[in-house]
Scaffold this active site. Structure first.
Site, PDB file in Angstrom:
ATOM      1  N   SER A 129      17.158 -19.452 -24.573  1.00  0.00           N
ATOM      2  CA  SER A 129      17.660 -18.064 -23.786  1.00  0.00           C
ATOM      3  C   SER A 129      18.787 -18.638 -22.864  1.00  0.00           C
ATOM      4  CB  SER A 129      16.872 -17.184 -23.131  1.00  0.00           C
ATOM      5  OG  SER A 129      17.567 -16.195 -22.380  1.00  0.00           O
TER       6      SER A 129
ATOM      7  N   HIS B  72      19.781 -17.324 -28.061  1.00  0.00           N
ATOM      8  CA  HIS B  72      19.206 -15.816 -27.576  1.00  0.00           C
ATOM      9  C   HIS B  72      20.231 -15.444 -26.357  1.00  0.00           C
ATOM     10  CE1 HIS B  72      16.669 -12.387 -27.014  1.00  0.00           C
ATOM     11  NE2 HIS B  72      16.657 -12.654 -25.694  1.00  0.00           N
TER      12      HIS B  72
ATOM     13  N   ASP C 248      20.981 -12.653 -23.492  1.00  0.00           N
ATOM     14  CA  ASP C 248      20.508 -11.130 -23.097  1.00  0.00           C
ATOM     15  C   ASP C 248      21.663 -10.615 -22.226  1.00  0.00           C
ATOM     16  OD1 ASP C 248      17.669 -11.280 -23.305  1.00  0.00           O
ATOM     17  OD2 ASP C 248      17.615 -13.038 -22.236  1.00  0.00           O
TER      18      ASP C 248
ATOM     19  N   MET D 250      22.684  -7.496 -19.921  1.00  0.00           N
ATOM     20  CA  MET D 250      22.109  -6.629 -19.070  1.00  0.00           C
ATOM     21  C   MET D 250      23.192  -5.950 -18.320  1.00  0.00           C
ATOM     22  SD  MET D 250      19.321  -9.121 -17.305  1.00  0.00           S
ATOM     23  CE  MET D 250      18.264 -10.136 -18.334  1.00  0.00           C
TER      24      MET D 250
ATOM     25  N   HIS E  91      20.352  -9.465 -27.369  1.00  0.00           N
ATOM     26  CA  HIS E  91      19.402  -8.729 -26.769  1.00  0.00           C
ATOM     27  C   HIS E  91      20.108  -7.921 -26.003  1.00  0.00           C
ATOM     28  CE1 HIS E  91      15.558  -7.964 -24.623  1.00  0.00           C
ATOM     29  NE2 HIS E  91      15.991  -7.052 -25.116  1.00  0.00           N
TER      30      HIS E  91
ATOM     31  N   MET F   7      20.119  -5.122 -23.400  1.00  0.00           N
ATOM     32  CA  MET F   7      19.213  -4.233 -22.234  1.00  0.00           C
ATOM     33  C   MET F   7      20.392  -3.567 -21.606  1.00  0.00           C
ATOM     34  SD  MET F   7      16.985  -7.599 -20.710  1.00  0.00           S
ATOM     35  CE  MET F   7      16.354  -8.819 -21.674  1.00  0.00           C
TER      36      MET F   7
ATOM     37  N   MET G  30       8.595  -7.596 -25.564  1.00  0.00           N
ATOM     38  CA  MET G  30       8.776  -8.058 -24.144  1.00  0.00           C
ATOM     39  C   MET G  30       7.806  -8.441 -23.590  1.00  0.00           C
ATOM     40  SD  MET G  30      12.230  -8.018 -23.833  1.00  0.00           S
ATOM     41  CE  MET G  30      12.046  -8.649 -22.072  1.00  0.00           C
TER      42      MET G  30
ATOM     43  N   GLY H 264      14.807  -8.028 -17.376  1.00  0.00           N
ATOM     44  CA  GLY H 264      15.913  -7.722 -16.503  1.00  0.00           C
ATOM     45  C   GLY H 264      15.894  -9.105 -15.625  1.00  0.00           C
ATOM     46  N   PHE H 265      14.814  -9.856 -15.559  1.00  0.00           N
ATOM     47  CA  PHE H 265      15.017 -11.097 -14.907  1.00  0.00           C
ATOM     48  C   PHE H 265      14.586 -12.533 -15.598  1.00  0.00           C
ATOM     49  CE2 PHE H 265      15.365  -8.011 -11.737  1.00  0.00           C
ATOM     50  CZ  PHE H 265      16.513  -8.267 -10.949  1.00  0.00           C
ATOM     51  N   GLY H 266      14.946 -13.678 -15.426  1.00  0.00           N
ATOM     52  CA  GLY H 266      14.231 -14.692 -15.886  1.00  0.00           C
ATOM     53  C   GLY H 266      13.166 -15.187 -15.243  1.00  0.00           C
ATOM     54  N   GLY H 267      12.378 -16.004 -15.745  1.00  0.00           N
ATOM     55  CA  GLY H 267      11.302 -16.861 -14.751  1.00  0.00           C
ATOM     56  C   GLY H 267      10.171 -16.071 -14.469  1.00  0.00           C
TER      57      GLY H 267
ATOM     58  N   ASP I  55       9.847 -12.288 -26.147  1.00  0.00           N
ATOM     59  CA  ASP I  55      10.819 -12.816 -25.099  1.00  0.00           C
ATOM     60  C   ASP I  55      10.264 -12.656 -23.740  1.00  0.00           C
ATOM     61  OD1 ASP I  55      12.981 -13.102 -23.577  1.00  0.00           O
ATOM     62  OD2 ASP I  55      14.221 -11.444 -24.368  1.00  0.00           O
ATOM     63  N   GLY I  56       9.849 -13.884 -22.971  1.00  0.00           N
ATOM     64  CA  GLY I  56       9.681 -13.755 -21.714  1.00  0.00           C
ATOM     65  C   GLY I  56       8.271 -14.616 -21.142  1.00  0.00           C
ATOM     66  N   GLY I  57       8.668 -15.776 -20.607  1.00  0.00           N
ATOM     67  CA  GLY I  57       7.473 -16.407 -20.072  1.00  0.00           C
ATOM     68  C   GLY I  57       6.836 -17.415 -21.266  1.00  0.00           C
TER      69      GLY I  57
ATOM     70  N   GLY J 279      13.567 -19.549 -22.013  1.00  0.00           N
ATOM     71  CA  GLY J 279      14.460 -19.794 -21.227  1.00  0.00           C
ATOM     72  C   GLY J 279      14.246 -20.731 -20.099  1.00  0.00           C
ATOM     73  N   SER J 280      13.629 -20.284 -18.976  1.00  0.00           N
ATOM     74  CA  SER J 280      13.339 -21.245 -17.889  1.00  0.00           C
ATOM     75  C   SER J 280      12.473 -22.581 -18.432  1.00  0.00           C
ATOM     76  CB  SER J 280      12.605 -20.488 -16.940  1.00  0.00           C
ATOM     77  OG  SER J 280      13.276 -19.488 -16.322  1.00  0.00           O
TER      78      SER J 280
END
Length: 219
Positions: A9, A34, A36, A38, A67, A69, A138, A143-146, A176-178, A198-199
């Protein structure tokens, strides 16, 4: 068996060195980029817009997995197609006429995806799953990474996989996420096809090696 994919991401990349990070992904074992998008309305954050996507597309040598959002995504379907986007995913919660939106995406030659927020049950896709190419689950609040991974995601993926098989859909399941090396294998075992990272990738000491190890873990 469907090959399992990794999609770094770019929201977590270094925007001051964006071309460098894109080239790293190009040279890595990653499968997709990927992105995002927003709008500060559908989610409480603003990421990047069309000029940045256009700049990314110029250098990216792998499919752009976008993606959205955002509210009212229909306004921008043709624009993203012109920018060279390969997959365009909209949120179930943002589309009152989801079938129409998916057909519009496909009419522009892109793969059509639907994203589900953590509170949205997969059963709501019962009547539309055969028209979907990708479902993004999700595993954090958008809305936010990490953010920390939501544990209920494993069961949600299993339920979605069962729905896809029962309806004989070809939809891929994307998470998507974590995502990290601690949950990647378990997500794939539950039925996931694509992992967005991502992170975990971009904040590591060696992002390319991190991607390689993640791919090996889910192979």
């Amino acid at each position: 068996m469907q090959k399992k994919l990794v999609a770094p991401s770019l929201l977590a990349s270094d925007f001051a060195n964006l071309q460098r990070d894109i080239e790293m992904v190009n040279q890595s074992d990653a499968d997709w980029f990927h992105l995002d998008i927003m709008d500060g309305v559908f989610v409480p954050n603003i990421s990047f817009g069309m000029p940045v996507v256009q700049a990314m597309a110029k250098h990216a040598q792998k499919p752009l997995d976008v993606h959205l959002m955002i509210v009212d995504p229909d306004r921008y379907i043709k624009t993203f197609a012109k920018l060279g986007v390969h997959h365009l995913t909209v949120h179930y919660e943002a589309c009152p006429h989801l079938h129409r939106t998916l057909q519009a995406i496909k009419a522009e030659g892109m793969k059509a995806g639907v994203a589900l927020n953590p509170h949205t049950p997969v059963s709501l896709l019962e009547d539309i799953i055969q028209d979907i190419d990708i479902v993004i689950v999700m595993s954090v609040n958008p809305g936010f990474g990490g953010q920390s991974f939501i544990e209920n995601t494993y069961q949600k993926v299993k339920d979605l996989k069962a729905l896809i098989e029962r309806k004989k859909s070809n939809a891929l399941i994307e998470i998507d996420g974590g995502v990290n090396d601690a949950n990647a294998k378990r997500l794939v075992d539950a039925g996931a096809d694509v992992l967005v990272a991502g992170s975990f990738v971009f904040k590591s000491d060696d992002p390319s090696q991190t991607i390689k190890e993640l791919k090996e873990k889910i192979a």
